[in-house]
Write a protein that holds these residues in place. Structure first.
Motif, PDB file in Angstrom:
ATOM      1  N   UNK A 150       0.850  -1.198   0.000  1.00 59.57           N
ATOM      2  CA  UNK A 150       0.000   0.000   0.000  1.00 59.57           C
ATOM      3  C   UNK A 150       0.885   1.247   0.000  1.00 59.57           C
ATOM      4  N   UNK A 151       0.582   2.178  -0.906  1.00 58.91           N
ATOM      5  CA  UNK A 151       1.289   3.456  -0.895  1.00 58.91           C
ATOM      6  C   UNK A 151       0.311   4.603  -1.142  1.00 58.91           C
ATOM      7  N   UNK A 152       0.674   5.782  -0.653  1.00 57.52           N
ATOM      8  CA  UNK A 152      -0.138   6.984  -0.856  1.00 57.52           C
ATOM      9  C   UNK A 152       0.794   8.160  -1.098  1.00 57.52           C
ATOM     10  N   UNK A 153       0.573   8.833  -2.210  1.00 58.90           N
ATOM     11  CA  UNK A 153       1.392   9.986  -2.605  1.00 58.90           C
ATOM     12  C   UNK A 153       2.888   9.663  -2.537  1.00 58.90           C
ATOM     13  N   UNK A 154       3.241   8.475  -3.023  1.00 59.41           N
ATOM     14  CA  UNK A 154       4.625   8.060  -3.119  1.00 59.41           C
ATOM     15  C   UNK A 154       5.219   7.483  -1.851  1.00 59.41           C
ATOM     16  N   UNK A 155       4.488   7.508  -0.755  1.00 57.71           N
ATOM     17  CA  UNK A 155       4.986   6.974   0.515  1.00 57.71           C
ATOM     18  C   UNK A 155       4.431   5.572   0.740  1.00 57.71           C
ATOM     19  N   UNK A 156       5.320   4.624   1.059  1.00 57.66           N
ATOM     20  CA  UNK A 156       4.891   3.252   1.328  1.00 57.66           C
ATOM     21  C   UNK A 156       4.280   3.184   2.723  1.00 57.66           C
ATOM     22  N   UNK A 157       3.006   2.792   2.779  1.00 58.12           N
ATOM     23  CA  UNK A 157       2.299   2.683   4.055  1.00 58.12           C
ATOM     24  C   UNK A 157       2.368   1.275   4.631  1.00 58.12           C
ATOM     25  N   UNK A 158       2.501   0.285   3.750  1.00 57.77           N
ATOM     26  CA  UNK A 158       2.502  -1.113   4.205  1.00 57.77           C
ATOM     27  C   UNK A 158       3.129  -1.969   3.115  1.00 57.77           C
ATOM     28  N   UNK A 159       3.918  -2.950   3.506  1.00 55.72           N
ATOM     29  CA  UNK A 159       4.555  -3.835   2.536  1.00 55.72           C
ATOM     30  C   UNK A 159       4.798  -5.189   3.188  1.00 55.72           C
ATOM     31  N   UNK A 160       3.839  -6.082   3.034  1.00 53.41           N
ATOM     32  CA  UNK A 160       3.937  -7.422   3.611  1.00 53.41           C
ATOM     33  C   UNK A 160       4.745  -8.311   2.666  1.00 53.41           C
ATOM     34  N   UNK A 161       5.952  -8.677   3.078  1.00 53.26           N
ATOM     35  CA  UNK A 161       6.810  -9.469   2.205  1.00 53.26           C
ATOM     36  C   UNK A 161       7.186 -10.795   2.858  1.00 53.26           C
ATOM     37  N   UNK A 162       7.569 -11.722   1.996  1.00 53.79           N
ATOM     38  CA  UNK A 162       8.054 -13.030   2.418  1.00 53.79           C
ATOM     39  C   UNK A 162       9.415 -13.257   1.772  1.00 53.79           C
ATOM     40  N   UNK A 163      10.264 -14.039   2.419  1.00 54.41           N
ATOM     41  CA  UNK A 163      11.588 -14.345   1.894  1.00 54.41           C
ATOM     42  C   UNK A 163      11.829 -15.836   1.838  1.00 54.41           C
ATOM     43  N   UNK A 164      13.074 -16.238   1.596  1.00 52.99           N
ATOM     44  CA  UNK A 164      13.406 -17.659   1.462  1.00 52.99           C
ATOM     45  C   UNK A 164      13.035 -18.510   2.672  1.00 52.99           C
ATOM     46  N   UNK A 165      13.010 -17.908   3.866  1.00 51.71           N
ATOM     47  CA  UNK A 165      12.705 -18.698   5.058  1.00 51.71           C
ATOM     48  C   UNK A 165      11.310 -19.319   4.990  1.00 51.71           C
ATOM     49  N   UNK A 166      10.406 -18.673   4.276  1.00 51.90           N
ATOM     50  CA  UNK A 166       9.068 -19.250   4.104  1.00 51.90           C
ATOM     51  C   UNK A 166       8.834 -19.728   2.678  1.00 51.90           C
ATOM     52  N   UNK A 167       9.564 -19.161   1.739  1.00 48.16           N
ATOM     53  CA  UNK A 167       9.315 -19.470   0.339  1.00 48.16           C
ATOM     54  C   UNK A 167       9.876 -20.785  -0.145  1.00 48.16           C
ATOM     55  N   UNK A 168      10.993 -21.233   0.415  1.00 51.70           N
ATOM     56  CA  UNK A 168      11.644 -22.435  -0.106  1.00 51.70           C
ATOM     57  C   UNK A 168      10.781 -23.685   0.041  1.00 51.70           C
ATOM     58  N   UNK A 169      10.110 -23.797   1.172  1.00 51.10           N
ATOM     59  CA  UNK A 169       9.226 -24.957   1.380  1.00 51.10           C
ATOM     60  C   UNK A 169       8.083 -24.943   0.366  1.00 51.10           C
ATOM     61  N   UNK A 170       7.556 -23.751   0.095  1.00 52.93           N
ATOM     62  CA  UNK A 170       6.458 -23.619  -0.866  1.00 52.93           C
ATOM     63  C   UNK A 170       6.939 -23.922  -2.276  1.00 52.93           C
ATOM     64  N   UNK A 171       8.097 -23.414  -2.635  1.00 51.68           N
ATOM     65  CA  UNK A 171       8.660 -23.682  -3.960  1.00 51.68           C
ATOM     66  C   UNK A 171       8.862 -25.180  -4.164  1.00 51.68           C
ATOM     67  N   UNK A 172       9.369 -25.865  -3.144  1.00 48.73           N
ATOM     68  CA  UNK A 172       9.583 -27.315  -3.229  1.00 48.73           C
ATOM     69  C   UNK A 172       8.256 -28.047  -3.457  1.00 48.73           C
ATOM     70  N   UNK A 173       7.217 -27.606  -2.757  1.00 45.98           N
ATOM     71  CA  UNK A 173       5.897 -28.238  -2.907  1.00 45.98           C
ATOM     72  C   UNK A 173       5.331 -27.992  -4.304  1.00 45.98           C
TER      73      UNK A 173
END
Length: 264
Positions: free
Chosen positions: A73-96
């Motif tokens: 979520x951003x407003x007038x160029x400012x990021x208000x929220x950014x829910x991200x995931x990285x390898x710690x959660x992604x690798x298991x999903x990629x394998x599946x």
């Protein structure tokens, strides 16, 4: 315009604001200009990752962007929220996903990540859209340095989708499309989540909200806002669920929908 009269209008991109053949119609551009002139706030609300939202769309005058199906979520160029995931959660999903034969990409705020182990013609065709709109900001998942908001998945005829979904739904919100593809956001995130975050930051009321959409990933958005308006070209289940409807994108549904509600 008095603050109490100011409305916030959320617009999906593909099939709503933007058509692959027409681009953004002149009447749609005019509608956005008129909204701004009247003191309203137009906001893009898309399943696309932020990196896939081009300047020629934001440059039409949009004050905010809800991207990644509600994770960014951003407003007038400012990021208000950014829910991200990285390898710690992604690798298991990629394998599946690989195990169950489901093609995938990872969509982040700055890059799109492709599967370096998937060289199938079917996969290359599926990712063409993402390559086209990410403006060269692409990487592969092999370095395990990715930062993503969501997955987009492209099952094939022999993919074990049901088996994968049973495990995936424990961690993700799954959004299925009419073509069989599906999106995965972190559990608890959809477009309505991003809208709520946007409204909370502006201290705006939900009763002053409108939205236009056409796809299954728009359904939570259309039901969350006060006035959810389905485009005439919407998926059948979206048209069935929507309380309000307008013309199709090729018939300038946004312009005439905004006219109908007296917003322009």
């Amino acid at each position: 315009m008095d603050e109490i009269d100011r409305k916030i209008i959320f617009f999906d991109i593909d099939g709503t604001l933007y058509d692959n053949e027409l681009g953004v119609t002149e009447l749609t551009k005019q509608a956005i200009r008129e909204l701004i002139e009247r003191g309203h706030i137009p906001v893009i609300c898309t399943g696309r990752a932020r990196v896939m939202v081009p300047d020629y769309l934001t440059g039409l005058g949009f004050s905010g962007v809800v991207a990644g199906a509600g994770t960014y979520v951003e407003y007038q160029g400012e990021v208000l929220h950014n829910k991200v995931m990285g390898p710690e959660s992604g690798e298991e999903t990629i394998a599946l996903l690989r195990e169950t034969g489901i093609h995938f990409i990872l969509e982040g705020p700055e890059f799109i990540y492709f599967d370096n182990e998937d060289c199938s013609e079917e996969y290359l065709e599926s990712i063409e859209f993402s390559k086209r709109y990410s403006n060269g900001r692409t990487r592969t998942v092999e370095k395990k340095d990715y930062i993503m908001n969501k997955f987009t998945c492209f099952p094939s005829a022999d993919s074990s989708v049901d088996m994968a979904a049973q495990k995936l739904k424990e961690k993700y919100h799954l959004i299925y499309h009419i073509d069989g593809n599906f999106e995965m956001t972190p559990k608890g995130y959809d477009k309505s989540t991003g809208i709520r975050i946007f409204l909370d930051n502006l201290k705006a009321d939900r009763e002053d909200t409108y939205a236009f959409g056409d796809s299954t990933n728009d359904m939570e958005m259309l039901s969350y806002v006060q006035y959810g308006i389905a485009m005439g070209n919407s998926y059948p289940e979206v048209l069935k669920a929507a309380k309000y409807k307008t013309l199709s994108i090729k018939e300038d549904g946004i312009y005439y929908g905004l006219k109908k509600f007296g917003l322009i």
